[in-house]
Design an enzyme around this catalytic site. Structure first.
Site, PDB file in Angstrom:
ATOM      1  N   GLY A  51      38.833   5.094  10.482  1.00  0.00           N
ATOM      2  CA  GLY A  51      37.653   4.243  10.400  1.00  0.00           C
ATOM      3  C   GLY A  51      37.387   3.774   8.989  1.00  0.00           C
ATOM      4  O   GLY A  51      36.245   3.700   8.556  1.00  0.00           O
ATOM      5  N   SER A  53      38.039   0.804   7.462  1.00  0.00           N
ATOM      6  CA  SER A  53      38.009  -0.624   7.148  1.00  0.00           C
ATOM      7  C   SER A  53      36.648  -1.126   6.709  1.00  0.00           C
ATOM      8  O   SER A  53      36.524  -2.258   6.234  1.00  0.00           O
ATOM      9  CB  SER A  53      38.502  -1.442   8.355  1.00  0.00           C
ATOM     10  OG  SER A  53      37.645  -1.267   9.467  1.00  0.00           O
ATOM     11  N   GLY A  55      32.175   0.255   5.802  1.00  0.00           N
ATOM     12  CA  GLY A  55      31.142   1.278   5.738  1.00  0.00           C
ATOM     13  C   GLY A  55      31.466   2.458   4.845  1.00  0.00           C
ATOM     14  O   GLY A  55      32.073   2.318   3.784  1.00  0.00           O
ATOM     15  N   ILE A  56      31.064   3.631   5.288  1.00  0.00           N
ATOM     16  CA  ILE A  56      31.201   4.839   4.485  1.00  0.00           C
ATOM     17  C   ILE A  56      32.672   5.189   4.267  1.00  0.00           C
ATOM     18  O   ILE A  56      33.068   5.586   3.174  1.00  0.00           O
ATOM     19  CB  ILE A  56      30.457   6.013   5.155  1.00  0.00           C
ATOM     20  CG1 ILE A  56      28.946   5.734   5.175  1.00  0.00           C
ATOM     21  CG2 ILE A  56      30.740   7.327   4.418  1.00  0.00           C
ATOM     22  CD1 ILE A  56      28.144   6.713   6.006  1.00  0.00           C
ATOM     23  N   GLY A  57      33.502   5.035   5.295  1.00  0.00           N
ATOM     24  CA  GLY A  57      34.915   5.341   5.147  1.00  0.00           C
ATOM     25  C   GLY A  57      35.564   4.513   4.058  1.00  0.00           C
ATOM     26  O   GLY A  57      36.299   5.036   3.213  1.00  0.00           O
ATOM     27  N   LYS A  76      41.143  -0.235  13.700  1.00  0.00           N
ATOM     28  CA  LYS A  76      41.600  -1.114  14.775  1.00  0.00           C
ATOM     29  C   LYS A  76      41.461  -2.587  14.412  1.00  0.00           C
ATOM     30  O   LYS A  76      42.110  -3.436  15.020  1.00  0.00           O
ATOM     31  CB  LYS A  76      40.805  -0.832  16.053  1.00  0.00           C
ATOM     32  CG  LYS A  76      41.052   0.543  16.648  1.00  0.00           C
ATOM     33  CD  LYS A  76      40.447   0.673  18.034  1.00  0.00           C
ATOM     34  CE  LYS A  76      38.940   0.531  18.022  1.00  0.00           C
ATOM     35  NZ  LYS A  76      38.358   0.685  19.369  1.00  0.00           N
ATOM     36  N   ASP A 108      44.504   3.322  16.826  1.00  0.00           N
ATOM     37  CA  ASP A 108      43.416   3.731  17.707  1.00  0.00           C
ATOM     38  C   ASP A 108      43.509   5.255  17.834  1.00  0.00           C
ATOM     39  O   ASP A 108      44.436   5.768  18.475  1.00  0.00           O
ATOM     40  CB  ASP A 108      43.544   3.062  19.071  1.00  0.00           C
ATOM     41  CG  ASP A 108      42.335   3.293  19.966  1.00  0.00           C
ATOM     42  OD1 ASP A 108      41.666   4.340  19.804  1.00  0.00           O
ATOM     43  OD2 ASP A 108      42.060   2.439  20.826  1.00  0.00           O
ATOM     44  N   TYR A 202      25.710  11.568  22.483  1.00  0.00           N
ATOM     45  CA  TYR A 202      26.111  11.311  21.102  1.00  0.00           C
ATOM     46  C   TYR A 202      26.073  12.586  20.271  1.00  0.00           C
ATOM     47  O   TYR A 202      27.003  12.864  19.500  1.00  0.00           O
ATOM     48  CB  TYR A 202      25.195  10.259  20.484  1.00  0.00           C
ATOM     49  CG  TYR A 202      25.487   9.981  19.021  1.00  0.00           C
ATOM     50  CD1 TYR A 202      26.690   9.410  18.631  1.00  0.00           C
ATOM     51  CD2 TYR A 202      24.553  10.302  18.034  1.00  0.00           C
ATOM     52  CE1 TYR A 202      26.968   9.163  17.290  1.00  0.00           C
ATOM     53  CE2 TYR A 202      24.822  10.058  16.694  1.00  0.00           C
ATOM     54  CZ  TYR A 202      26.024   9.487  16.327  1.00  0.00           C
ATOM     55  OH  TYR A 202      26.300   9.252  14.993  1.00  0.00           O
ATOM     56  N   LYS A 206      29.159  14.224  18.144  1.00  0.00           N
ATOM     57  CA  LYS A 206      29.122  14.445  16.695  1.00  0.00           C
ATOM     58  C   LYS A 206      29.188  15.935  16.370  1.00  0.00           C
ATOM     59  O   LYS A 206      29.842  16.336  15.392  1.00  0.00           O
ATOM     60  CB  LYS A 206      27.849  13.838  16.093  1.00  0.00           C
ATOM     61  CG  LYS A 206      27.810  12.325  16.100  1.00  0.00           C
ATOM     62  CD  LYS A 206      28.995  11.698  15.361  1.00  0.00           C
ATOM     63  CE  LYS A 206      28.940  11.870  13.861  1.00  0.00           C
ATOM     64  NZ  LYS A 206      30.011  11.090  13.174  1.00  0.00           N
TER      65      LYS A 206
END
Length: 313
Positions: A51, A53, A55-57, A76, A108, A202, A206
């Site tokens: 993940g 691409s 935000g936080i990553g 992805k 993925d 959710y 998590k």
């Protein structure tokens, strides 16, 4: 040392809300500082991020790139998304601009073959893996009756299963590193019903990521540092913009850089001593002497007490 993060928000009802703004009645209470033992920077280290691409990553990847790290982006998104910024190619360009070497792989993480192929390509390109950041996550803040099983399955396949599979596949290579780390972007484990009731599916997904920290940190104690990192406040990401509250919530958020900077502290610390922890971003930075968090506010007009606390905090 295992440090199960306890909730440290302190509610201060004496804070007066300024006119025209919402005030969230909490202030941060600094805990006893965690004794991070730093062992250098990330120059030449290979960091693989699911993940990554946006935000936080991506922010964690850019921070690692500033040290001269090799950063592998698993995501992805190849073609631009109408609502979500960033593609694999744009993320790699930002990594290289920051000073790192980038490798972008369409992947993925629900599928074992995709992860196996990505890990193989990473090792062939950079010779090994030093750090795994499990950032990929799916979110649906719906109650039990409103959660269809397609959404349930997606969250569990990406969040819990994806984190487990990413870690499992990389562990043989991590064991060969001089300072290996797994970092899961997941909340502290607190078994109180209020964290489950509003969005049970959710939370379960998590918490599955956090349970990987609890188990793997003990299973690989002395071999791999395994920790969780979670924000105290809302973080300005596409999920916050599009799912959680729009512009008003973005204003009451901190920037992704606070998570990136705190992740950097964890990932440059000794893996034998920093493991089994559920860290909160500003507590990590406070432990290494940061006192002013104003630089992370998205809207400088907001005070810390006006920032929106994360819903797991």
């Amino acid at each position: 040392m295992q440090r199960v993060q306890t909730l440290s928000n302190q509610f201060n009802q004496t804070i007066a809300p300024p006119a025209g703004n919402v005030t969230y009645p909490w202030v941060m209470k600094y805990p006893d500082c965690f004794p991070f033992e730093q062992v250098g920077n990330l120059k030449g280290k290979t960091v693989i991020i699911s993940g990554g691409s946006r935000g936080i990553g991506l922010a964690i990847g850019i921070r690692a790139a500033k040290d001269g790290a090799n950063v592998v982006i698993l995501a992805k998104t190849v073609d631009p998304h109408p609502k979500l910024p960033g593609t694999i190619a744009s993320a790699c360009a930002e990594i290289e601009k920051a000073g790192g070497k980038a490798l972008g792989i369409q992947c993925d993480i629900r599928f074992e073959k995709d992860i196996q192929a990505a890990v193989k390509k990473t090792v062939e390109t950079f010779g090994g893996i030093d750090i795994v950041v499990n950032s990929a996550s799916a979110i649906s803040l719906t109650d039990t009756e409103s959660t269809d099983m397609k959404k349930y399955d997606l969250m569990h396949q990406i969040n819990t299963r994806g984190t487990y599979l990413m870690s499992k596949t990389c562990i043989p290579y991590l064991k060969k590193s001089s300072n290996p780390h797994i970092l899961n972007l997941s909340p502290p484990l607190t078994m109180q019903s209020k964290w489950f009731a509003p969005h049970l599916a959710y939370t379960m997904a998590k918490y599955g990521m956090s349970m990987c920290v609890l188990g793997m940190s003990e299973e690989f104690k002395g071999q791999i540092g395994v920790n969780a990192l979670w924000p105290r406040t809302s973080i300005a990401t596409a999920a916050v913009q599009n799912v959680l509250g729009g512009d008003s919530m973005m204003q009451a958020s901190r920037s992704v850089e606070i998570m990136a900077d705190s992740a950097h502290v964890i990932l440059t610390s000794c893996h034998k001593k920093t493991t089994g922890n559920f860290f909160i971003d500003d507590e990590v930075l406070a432990s290494v002497g940061v006192k002013d968090f104003s630089i992370y506010r998205c809207d400088p007009k907001f005070t810390d007490s006006q920032l929106a606390p994360d819903f797991f905090i």
